[in-house]
Design a protein around this motif. Structure first.
Motif, PDB file in Angstrom:
ATOM      1  N   UNK A  22      33.663  99.478 109.458  1.00 39.24           N
ATOM      2  CA  UNK A  22      34.275  98.154 109.154  1.00 39.24           C
ATOM      3  C   UNK A  22      33.501  97.020 110.429  1.00 39.24           C
ATOM      4  N   UNK A  23      33.127  95.800 109.892  1.00 36.57           N
ATOM      5  CA  UNK A  23      32.690  94.802 110.964  1.00 36.57           C
ATOM      6  C   UNK A  23      33.641  93.508 110.529  1.00 36.57           C
ATOM      7  N   UNK A  24      33.962  92.948 111.711  1.00 34.95           N
ATOM      8  CA  UNK A  24      35.127  91.613 111.461  1.00 34.95           C
ATOM      9  C   UNK A  24      34.541  90.507 111.467  1.00 34.95           C
ATOM     10  N   UNK A  25      34.690  89.582 110.502  1.00 30.33           N
ATOM     11  CA  UNK A  25      34.401  88.256 110.779  1.00 30.33           C
ATOM     12  C   UNK A  25      35.543  87.387 110.891  1.00 30.33           C
ATOM     13  N   UNK A  26      35.785  86.917 112.344  1.00 28.92           N
ATOM     14  CA  UNK A  26      37.254  86.581 112.903  1.00 28.92           C
ATOM     15  C   UNK A  26      37.365  85.121 112.937  1.00 28.92           C
ATOM     16  N   UNK A  27      38.414  84.491 112.459  1.00 24.67           N
ATOM     17  CA  UNK A  27      38.847  83.042 113.144  1.00 24.67           C
ATOM     18  C   UNK A  27      39.172  82.956 114.685  1.00 24.67           C
ATOM     19  N   UNK A  28      38.493  82.399 115.589  1.00 24.99           N
ATOM     20  CA  UNK A  28      38.704  82.314 116.909  1.00 24.99           C
ATOM     21  C   UNK A  28      39.840  81.700 117.412  1.00 24.99           C
ATOM     22  N   UNK A  29      41.059  82.227 116.986  1.00 20.75           N
ATOM     23  CA  UNK A  29      42.283  81.656 117.685  1.00 20.75           C
ATOM     24  C   UNK A  29      43.421  82.853 117.323  1.00 20.75           C
ATOM     25  N   UNK A  30      44.597  82.493 117.736  1.00 21.40           N
ATOM     26  CA  UNK A  30      45.427  83.692 117.922  1.00 21.40           C
ATOM     27  C   UNK A  30      45.633  84.416 116.741  1.00 21.40           C
ATOM     28  N   UNK A  31      45.791  83.708 115.608  1.00 23.68           N
ATOM     29  CA  UNK A  31      46.113  84.346 114.256  1.00 23.68           C
ATOM     30  C   UNK A  31      44.777  85.309 113.801  1.00 23.68           C
ATOM     31  N   UNK A  32      43.427  85.008 113.939  1.00 28.71           N
ATOM     32  CA  UNK A  32      42.410  85.810 113.651  1.00 28.71           C
ATOM     33  C   UNK A  32      42.360  86.959 114.727  1.00 28.71           C
ATOM     34  N   UNK A  33      42.686  86.834 115.990  1.00 26.93           N
ATOM     35  CA  UNK A  33      42.470  87.962 117.049  1.00 26.93           C
ATOM     36  C   UNK A  33      43.627  88.997 116.593  1.00 26.93           C
ATOM     37  N   UNK A  34      44.808  88.480 116.029  1.00 29.42           N
ATOM     38  CA  UNK A  34      45.838  89.418 116.111  1.00 29.42           C
ATOM     39  C   UNK A  34      45.723  90.044 114.648  1.00 29.42           C
ATOM     40  N   UNK A  35      45.012  89.539 113.564  1.00 26.18           N
ATOM     41  CA  UNK A  35      44.689  90.171 112.427  1.00 26.18           C
ATOM     42  C   UNK A  35      43.470  91.256 112.666  1.00 26.18           C
ATOM     43  N   UNK A  36      42.576  90.728 113.412  1.00 25.38           N
ATOM     44  CA  UNK A  36      41.439  91.893 113.942  1.00 25.38           C
ATOM     45  C   UNK A  36      42.093  92.938 114.583  1.00 25.38           C
ATOM     46  N   UNK A  37      42.855  92.842 115.606  1.00 24.47           N
ATOM     47  CA  UNK A  37      43.617  93.604 116.267  1.00 24.47           C
ATOM     48  C   UNK A  37      44.523  94.869 115.626  1.00 24.47           C
TER      49      UNK A  37
END
Length: 402
Positions: free
Chosen positions: A166-181
């Protein structure tokens, strides 16, 4: 017994009941705070007002002596604006409860204000699982879904299919960080490998450089840890670059039916996703959704809209049962009573504020499989309520140690 006496007695009893109810009338002011003009307007926005009003009407609140006023505002997906509105609502405008709150940073800010002001906050639009984890609050509930449930459903399913890098494309705020984690943890636990991640501004427009970097990673799956218009644009631009045609899989980790509608089945077909609600799930969801669509220009509800209805319905049940709107009293009653409604079925509220119900793994149909507008999902699996959300002991909610 004299028949006239019986009639008069019944009339007096009815009069006494109506008089008592009038004296016991409860006035409630509900603030629906969400995105009404930007990235998340379709999945939340004015449709949340409609869902809340449907719950008020279906419950028969006015007939039960509960007068409910809804006020709405646009937080523009910014935590500082959300805080400013919520503070004014609590301090000056007499708002008793704030609901919806897509954009997790905004949800965290308002949850903190709810704690400070002893006011109820119900998050139906925001996603971070930290809302019932390290940042849980005694008067905050998290309703429709969270990042752990999304990661558990979609991440586990794809790794089981052999899509294990997997490789993540992540929105740079709390929700994106949490979903990636949360998804990274599930992928690793299932035996997969995370090769890396790149974060894009929120909200975003041009995802080309981010997608090309994700493509060059060689990962079997590019996990989209974003939502709303960001997800829609990511998928559209990935199609333009031929990413999926070259053999990589896009995993939309938070997809709403409004996103699929905007993309069209030609672009969205084959996407695997996790949601708590689909309008065409059973007779009850179909009937409720058609009533919603009649009020909302033919648009079917998202799971955030369903969450608004469900949360409002349960809140009103607690108000009616206690004849109170005191926050501690209502929180205790809401946790004590099982939840039951036409959109989520049976469920319950945990001590950490997490609403528990079934989640579903769906696959988006091909254009040939669809029978018409909004016929978009086929059910792959049902994730039972007790498995769908993070175990309470793993969240780190400080309320549980008190």
């Amino acid at each position: 017994m004299n028949r006239n006496f019986v009639i008069v007695g019944a009339a007096l009893a009815a009069l006494w009941h109506s008089t008592a109810l009038a004296q016991d009338t409860i006035d409630i002011k509900v603030g629906v705070l969400n995105d009404r003009s930007g990235t998340y307007a379709d999945l939340s926005g004015p449709g949340s007002d409609i869902a809340a009003q449907m719950a008020i009407d279906d419950f028969g609140a006015a007939e039960k002596g509960i007068n409910v006023e809804i006020v709405g505002a646009d937080h523009q997906n910014k935590a500082d604006i959300a805080s400013s509105i919520a503070r004014r609502w609590f301090d000056q405008d007499g708002v008793d409860i704030i609901m919806d709150l897509p954009t997790s940073s905004a949800a965290f800010a308002v949850s903190d204000l709810g704690r400070q002001n002893n006011k109820l906050v119900i998050v139906t639009g925001g996603g971070s699982s930290d809302l019932t984890g390290t940042k849980c609050a005694p008067s905050t509930f998290h309703w429709a879904y969270d990042t752990w449930s999304l990661a558990h459903g979609t991440g586990s399913a794809l790794v089981e299919q052999g899509l294990d890098t997997w490789y993540f494309l992540t929105a740079d705020y709390a929700f994106g960080h949490s979903l990636e984690r949360d998804t990274s943890a599930i992928v690793t636990e299932a035996g997969g490998t995370v090769l890396g991640a790149i974060r894009h501004p929120f909200p975003g427009q041009d995802f080309s450089s981010f997608l090309l970097q994700a493509q060059s990673s060689g990962a079997k799956v590019i996990g989209l840890a974003n939502a709303g218009a960001d997800t829609i644009n990511s998928i559209k631009q990935a199609s333009e670059f031929g990413i999926t045609q070259s053999g990589q899989t896009l995993a939309g980790l938070l997809i709403f039916i409004s996103d699929v509608h905007a993309l069209g089945l030609q672009s969205a077909q084959g996407l695997v996703l996790t949601e708590s609600f689909y309008w065409d799930h059973n007779d009850e969801t179909r009937a409720w959704s058609r009533r919603f669509a009649e009020r909302f220009g033919g648009t079917m509800p998202t799971m955030s809209h369903a969450g608004m209805y469900s949360a409002m319905m349960h809140y009103l049940k607690a108000v009616d049962a206690t004849r109170s709107k005191d926050t501690a009293t209502i929180v205790a009653k809401m946790k004590e009573m099982p939840t039951q409604d036409v959109v989520f079925g049976a469920g319950r509220l945990r001590e950490d504020g997490r609403k528990i119900h079934d989640m579903y793994l769906f696959r988006v149909k091909t254009p040939q499989q669809s029978s018409g507008p909004w016929d978009y999902y086929e059910t792959v699996a049902t994730i039972p309520a007790e498995e769908a959300f993070r175990p309470i002991e793993d969240g780190g909610c400080p309320l549980l140690s008190k």
